[in-house]
Design a protein around this motif. Structure first.
Motif, PDB file in Angstrom:
ATOM      1  N   THR A   1       0.822  -1.221   0.000  1.00 57.76           N
ATOM      2  CA  THR A   1       0.000   0.000   0.000  1.00 57.76           C
ATOM      3  C   THR A   1       0.850   1.262   0.000  1.00 57.76           C
ATOM      4  OG1 THR A   1      -0.136  -0.063   2.416  1.00 57.76           O
ATOM      5  CG2 THR A   1      -1.941  -1.098   1.211  1.00 57.76           C
ATOM      6  N   CYS A   2       2.150   1.134   0.239  1.00 58.35           N
ATOM      7  CA  CYS A   2       3.038   2.292   0.351  1.00 58.35           C
ATOM      8  C   CYS A   2       3.845   2.495  -0.938  1.00 58.35           C
ATOM      9  CB  CYS A   2       4.009   2.102   1.523  1.00 58.35           C
ATOM     10  SG  CYS A   2       3.309   1.253   2.964  1.00 58.35           S
ATOM     11  N   VAL A   3       3.907   1.409  -1.733  1.00 55.39           N
ATOM     12  CA  VAL A   3       4.777   1.387  -2.912  1.00 55.39           C
ATOM     13  C   VAL A   3       4.533   2.587  -3.835  1.00 55.39           C
ATOM     14  CG1 VAL A   3       5.275   0.097  -5.046  1.00 55.39           C
ATOM     15  CG2 VAL A   3       5.102  -1.104  -2.856  1.00 55.39           C
ATOM     16  N   GLY A   4       3.252   2.930  -4.038  1.00 58.75           N
ATOM     17  CA  GLY A   4       2.888   4.019  -4.945  1.00 58.75           C
ATOM     18  C   GLY A   4       3.617   5.320  -4.644  1.00 58.75           C
ATOM     19  N   CYS A   5       3.830   5.626  -3.411  1.00 59.13           N
ATOM     20  CA  CYS A   5       4.466   6.896  -3.026  1.00 59.13           C
ATOM     21  C   CYS A   5       5.915   6.757  -2.590  1.00 59.13           C
ATOM     22  CB  CYS A   5       3.666   7.560  -1.907  1.00 59.13           C
ATOM     23  SG  CYS A   5       1.987   8.033  -2.401  1.00 59.13           S
ATOM     24  N   HIS A   6       6.303   5.563  -2.107  1.00 56.90           N
ATOM     25  CA  HIS A   6       7.678   5.407  -1.578  1.00 56.90           C
ATOM     26  C   HIS A   6       8.552   4.494  -2.451  1.00 56.90           C
ATOM     27  CE1 HIS A   6       7.146   7.653   2.182  1.00 56.90           C
ATOM     28  NE2 HIS A   6       5.913   7.140   2.229  1.00 56.90           N
ATOM     29  N   GLY A   7       7.998   3.971  -3.519  1.00 53.52           N
ATOM     30  CA  GLY A   7       8.793   3.151  -4.429  1.00 53.52           C
ATOM     31  C   GLY A   7       8.804   1.686  -4.034  1.00 53.52           C
TER      32      GLY A   7
ATOM     33  N   LYS B   1       4.708   8.759  15.045  1.00 50.25           N
ATOM     34  CA  LYS B   1       4.429  10.199  15.143  1.00 50.25           C
ATOM     35  C   LYS B   1       3.297  10.606  14.204  1.00 50.25           C
ATOM     36  CE  LYS B   1       8.904  11.654  16.925  1.00 50.25           C
ATOM     37  NZ  LYS B   1      10.177  12.314  16.627  1.00 50.25           N
ATOM     38  N   TYR B   2       3.339  10.028  12.977  1.00 52.70           N
ATOM     39  CA  TYR B   2       2.235  10.318  12.033  1.00 52.70           C
ATOM     40  C   TYR B   2       0.920   9.812  12.612  1.00 52.70           C
ATOM     41  CZ  TYR B   2       5.241  11.844   8.156  1.00 52.70           C
ATOM     42  OH  TYR B   2       6.103  12.540   7.361  1.00 52.70           O
ATOM     43  N   LYS B   3       0.988   8.623  13.191  1.00 55.64           N
ATOM     44  CA  LYS B   3      -0.223   8.019  13.752  1.00 55.64           C
ATOM     45  C   LYS B   3      -0.745   8.856  14.921  1.00 55.64           C
ATOM     46  CE  LYS B   3      -2.076   3.719  15.686  1.00 55.64           C
ATOM     47  NZ  LYS B   3      -1.769   2.379  16.233  1.00 55.64           N
TER      48      LYS B   3
ATOM     49  N   MET C   1      -0.940  14.018   3.820  1.00 57.75           N
ATOM     50  CA  MET C   1      -1.012  12.920   2.862  1.00 57.75           C
ATOM     51  C   MET C   1      -0.585  11.611   3.524  1.00 57.75           C
ATOM     52  SD  MET C   1       1.025  12.570  -0.738  1.00 57.75           S
ATOM     53  CE  MET C   1       0.401  14.050  -1.553  1.00 57.75           C
ATOM     54  N   MET C   2       0.383  11.700   4.404  1.00 57.94           N
ATOM     55  CA  MET C   2       0.964  10.493   5.025  1.00 57.94           C
ATOM     56  C   MET C   2       0.212  10.052   6.279  1.00 57.94           C
ATOM     57  SD  MET C   2       3.072   8.065   4.989  1.00 57.94           S
ATOM     58  CE  MET C   2       3.106   6.847   6.293  1.00 57.94           C
ATOM     59  N   ALA C   3      -0.299  10.983   7.046  1.00 55.20           N
ATOM     60  CA  ALA C   3      -0.914  10.649   8.341  1.00 55.20           C
ATOM     61  C   ALA C   3      -1.993   9.567   8.265  1.00 55.20           C
ATOM     62  CB  ALA C   3      -1.457  11.913   8.993  1.00 55.20           C
TER      63      ALA C   3
END
Ligand code: HEC
Length: 193
Positions: free
Chosen positions: A125-131, A156-158, A169-171
């Motif tokens: 689920t993270c690949v799209g933004c983090h590669g 921290k985001y959580k 976008m990340m939270a």
């Protein structure tokens, strides 16, 4: 003349009285010195004859407590208790060792289960933004960080902390992750290079 005789008689009498008094004192006292060696020897042999050795023998058999049989029994009981204790200690040690080994195997298995595969799955689920390899894209690069750093940032985001300019976008991505999820993802992505 009579007066002189009287004096002499008195002197003789008093000497006799004194002598017998000393004699009586010597004999009646506890002092054995007054006895002759012969008398002492005779008395001792008489005592020896009067007190024969086997007088004390029946006494021993009349007291039942310290009989050799009960002594041996007590010793056997003590030894049995010692052996029992030793066996219990050994059993406890073996049990502890087995439990430790089981715990180690369990940990190993859960590590095998929770590491790469589930980390890989969750990172999808993270690949799209983090590669695909965590090399970065819309979001920052992740594979150059330690797993602990990644987990700390995700926490921290959580928690709703403002991080960078694009926290909004990340939270939401971190909000649904448990600490275990974060760990397995972080371990997976930081191992990619
Ligand atoms: C929609 C794009 C997007 C997705 C999907 C996404 N992220 Fe992010 N991520 C970002 C952006 C953008 C930032 C930088 C946010 C900021 O400015 O604070 C970021 C920041 C991070 C950071 C902090 C990096 C640093 O060094 O500051 C980590 C760690 C992170 N993301 C992990 C993840 C994980 C794990 C997932 C998957 C569960 C994920 N991200 C999904 C966009 C995304």
């Amino acid at each position: 003349m009579t007066k002189r005789f009287n004096l002499n008689a008195t002197a003789i009498f008093s000497t006799a009285v004194l002598g017998s008094a000393l004699l009586i004192a010597g004999c009646s006292g506890d002092n054995d010195e007054a006895k002759t060696a012969q008398e002492s020897a005779a008395e001792q042999s008489a005592m020896a004859v009067k007190q024969p050795a086997p007088v004390e023998a029946p006494k021993a058999t009349m007291q039942p407590e310290p009989s050799p049989a009960s002594k041996a029994m007590a010793e056997v009981k003590e030894t049995a208790a010692d052996v029992k204790e030793e066996v219990q200690e050994t059993a406890a040690a073996v049990k502890e060792e087995v439990q430790e080994q089981v715990a180690a195997v369990k940990e190993e298995v859960s590590e095998m289960v929770s590491s790469s595969p589930s980390g890989e799955k969750a990172y999808a689920t993270c690949v799209g933004c983090h590669g695909a390899n965590g090399e970065g894209g819309v979001g920052p690069r992740l594979n150059n960080q330690s797993a602990a750093e990644v987990v700390a940032k995700l926490e921290k985001y959580k928690a709703g902390e403002q991080m960078g300019p694009m926290t909004g976008m990340m939270a939401p991505m971190a909000a649904g992750l448990s600490t275990d999820d974060m760990k397995s993802i972080a371990e997976y992505v930081t191992a990619l290079k």
